[in-house]
Design a protein around this motif. Structure first.
Motif, PDB file in Angstrom:
ATOM      1  N   SER A  84     -31.974  -6.547 -32.117  1.00  0.00           N
ATOM      2  CA  SER A  84     -32.725  -6.781 -31.020  1.00  0.00           C
ATOM      3  C   SER A  84     -32.039  -7.799 -29.708  1.00  0.00           C
ATOM      4  CB  SER A  84     -33.934  -7.730 -31.320  1.00  0.00           C
ATOM      5  OG  SER A  84     -34.661  -6.867 -32.210  1.00  0.00           O
ATOM      6  N   LEU A  85     -30.731  -7.269 -29.621  1.00  0.00           N
ATOM      7  CA  LEU A  85     -29.813  -7.995 -28.902  1.00  0.00           C
ATOM      8  C   LEU A  85     -30.288  -8.253 -27.444  1.00  0.00           C
ATOM      9  CD1 LEU A  85     -26.422  -6.859 -30.696  1.00  0.00           C
ATOM     10  CD2 LEU A  85     -27.050  -9.201 -30.139  1.00  0.00           C
ATOM     11  N   LYS A  86     -30.148  -9.435 -26.889  1.00  0.00           N
ATOM     12  CA  LYS A  86     -30.471  -9.456 -25.509  1.00  0.00           C
ATOM     13  C   LYS A  86     -29.046  -9.854 -24.707  1.00  0.00           C
ATOM     14  CE  LYS A  86     -34.305 -11.928 -27.236  1.00  0.00           C
ATOM     15  NZ  LYS A  86     -35.055 -13.305 -27.167  1.00  0.00           N
ATOM     16  N   PRO A  87     -29.044  -9.594 -23.181  1.00  0.00           N
ATOM     17  CA  PRO A  87     -27.956  -9.766 -22.429  1.00  0.00           C
ATOM     18  C   PRO A  87     -27.489 -11.443 -22.883  1.00  0.00           C
ATOM     19  CG  PRO A  87     -29.649  -8.804 -20.976  1.00  0.00           C
ATOM     20  CD  PRO A  87     -30.287  -8.959 -22.642  1.00  0.00           C
ATOM     21  N   GLU A  88     -28.651 -12.386 -22.920  1.00  0.00           N
ATOM     22  CA  GLU A  88     -27.964 -13.528 -23.291  1.00  0.00           C
ATOM     23  C   GLU A  88     -27.396 -14.115 -24.661  1.00  0.00           C
ATOM     24  OE1 GLU A  88     -31.079 -12.393 -22.380  1.00  0.00           O
ATOM     25  OE2 GLU A  88     -32.573 -13.791 -23.219  1.00  0.00           O
ATOM     26  N   ASP A  89     -27.352 -12.701 -25.353  1.00  0.00           N
ATOM     27  CA  ASP A  89     -26.330 -13.247 -26.458  1.00  0.00           C
ATOM     28  C   ASP A  89     -24.911 -12.779 -26.286  1.00  0.00           C
ATOM     29  OD1 ASP A  89     -29.254 -11.338 -28.128  1.00  0.00           O
ATOM     30  OD2 ASP A  89     -28.633 -13.485 -28.212  1.00  0.00           O
ATOM     31  N   THR A 115     -14.436 -12.848 -31.740  1.00  0.00           N
ATOM     32  CA  THR A 115     -14.688 -11.373 -31.300  1.00  0.00           C
ATOM     33  C   THR A 115     -15.698 -11.358 -30.227  1.00  0.00           C
ATOM     34  OG1 THR A 115     -15.084  -9.156 -32.196  1.00  0.00           O
ATOM     35  CG2 THR A 115     -16.434 -10.987 -33.249  1.00  0.00           C
ATOM     36  N   GLN A 116     -15.307 -10.532 -29.068  1.00  0.00           N
ATOM     37  CA  GLN A 116     -16.205 -10.498 -28.019  1.00  0.00           C
ATOM     38  C   GLN A 116     -17.451  -9.562 -28.106  1.00  0.00           C
ATOM     39  OE1 GLN A 116     -15.956 -11.874 -24.804  1.00  0.00           O
ATOM     40  NE2 GLN A 116     -18.077 -11.300 -24.578  1.00  0.00           N
ATOM     41  N   VAL A 117     -18.778 -10.157 -27.971  1.00  0.00           N
ATOM     42  CA  VAL A 117     -19.981  -9.286 -27.930  1.00  0.00           C
ATOM     43  C   VAL A 117     -20.647  -9.235 -26.500  1.00  0.00           C
ATOM     44  CG1 VAL A 117     -22.398  -9.421 -28.631  1.00  0.00           C
ATOM     45  CG2 VAL A 117     -20.385  -9.892 -30.314  1.00  0.00           C
ATOM     46  N   THR A 118     -20.895  -8.107 -26.083  1.00  0.00           N
ATOM     47  CA  THR A 118     -21.387  -7.829 -24.605  1.00  0.00           C
ATOM     48  C   THR A 118     -22.490  -7.255 -24.676  1.00  0.00           C
ATOM     49  OG1 THR A 118     -19.065  -7.880 -23.774  1.00  0.00           O
ATOM     50  CG2 THR A 118     -20.760  -6.970 -22.257  1.00  0.00           C
TER      51      THR A 118
END
Length: 121
Positions: A84-89, A115-118
């Motif tokens: 349930s990833l959100k942009p704020e993550d 590590t980058q998470v977008t």
């Protein structure tokens, strides 16, 4: 020397999932608490989740119910399942571990390179 290497980051749409891994390697005697931190642009690094060697876990309020931290002691690896990833993550996610080197009496804190998470549509 001890190294922590993260993997599993990437680009995902809102509501999606990612699984991060962090493997410890080197002259390791014992691995104690491990954790995941993140740092978004313009913000300070913050703790996301932590796990003890006996699998006790703690989470930041912002990720409770969505993220799960786990570890495989035999593989010296910690995981972060993010649902349930959100942009704020969106952030660079860093692995941290308290690790005692072979021949050392006390553990030291080690960090991975991140590590980058977008999260974006």
């Amino acid at each position: 020397q001890v190294q922590l290497v993260e993997s599993g980051g990437g680009l995902v749409q809102p509501g999606g999932s990612l699984r991060l891994s962090c493997a410890a390697s080197g002259s390791i005697s014992s691995v104690f608490d491990m954790g995941w931190y993140r740092q978004a642009p313009g913000k300070e690094r913050e703790v996301v989740a932590s796990i003890s060697s006996t699998h006790n876990t703690n989470y930041a309020d912002s990720v409770k119910g969505r993220f799960t931290i786990s570890r495989d002691n035999a593989k010296k690896t910690v995981y972060l399942q993010m649902n349930s990833l959100k942009p704020e993550d969106t952030a660079v996610y860093y692995c941290n571990g308290f690790i005692r080197n072979i021949g050392s009496i006390i553990p030291y804190s080690y960090w991975g390179r991140g590590t980058q998470v977008t999260v974006s549509s």
